[in-house]
Motif scaffolding. Sequence first.
Motif, PDB file in Angstrom:
ATOM      1  N   GLU A  37      23.389  21.183  63.225  1.00 23.82           N
ATOM      2  CA  GLU A  37      25.093  20.253  63.915  1.00 23.82           C
ATOM      3  C   GLU A  37      24.503  19.628  64.966  1.00 23.82           C
ATOM      4  O   GLU A  37      24.580  18.341  64.987  1.00 23.82           O
ATOM      5  CB  GLU A  37      25.744  20.884  63.845  1.00 23.82           C
ATOM      6  N   LYS A  38      24.203  20.808  66.229  1.00 26.08           N
ATOM      7  CA  LYS A  38      23.817  19.877  67.181  1.00 26.08           C
ATOM      8  C   LYS A  38      22.373  18.710  67.322  1.00 26.08           C
ATOM      9  O   LYS A  38      22.917  17.772  68.529  1.00 26.08           O
ATOM     10  CB  LYS A  38      22.987  20.878  68.326  1.00 26.08           C
ATOM     11  N   ARG A  40      22.103  17.023  64.062  1.00 24.86           N
ATOM     12  CA  ARG A  40      22.539  16.562  63.283  1.00 24.86           C
ATOM     13  C   ARG A  40      21.371  15.687  61.899  1.00 24.86           C
ATOM     14  O   ARG A  40      21.029  14.579  61.845  1.00 24.86           O
ATOM     15  CB  ARG A  40      23.438  14.889  64.066  1.00 24.86           C
ATOM     16  N   LEU A  60      22.267  13.034  59.277  1.00 22.90           N
ATOM     17  CA  LEU A  60      23.203  13.422  58.549  1.00 22.90           C
ATOM     18  C   LEU A  60      24.132  12.589  58.908  1.00 22.90           C
ATOM     19  O   LEU A  60      25.147  12.740  57.971  1.00 22.90           O
ATOM     20  CB  LEU A  60      23.800  15.234  59.146  1.00 22.90           C
TER      21      LEU A  60
END
Length: 62
Positions: A37-38, A40, A60
């Motif tokens: 997530e960091k 992406r 992402l």
Amino acid sequence: MDEKLSRVDPKLLELLVCPLSKGRLSYDREHNELVSEKARLAYPIRDGIPIMLVSEARRLDE
């Protein structure tokens, strides 16, 4: 897809980090990817092997 190939060993997941951000990864079972997530990015898992190359990762935001 073979059930064994679509799973990620939780111990392996604890050890692996995103090569770009050095952050934790989560497993996306639907896409069979490890997600940062960091950064992406989503790293593919092929034949049960995580491909931890930024050049192979999917963005992402796409």
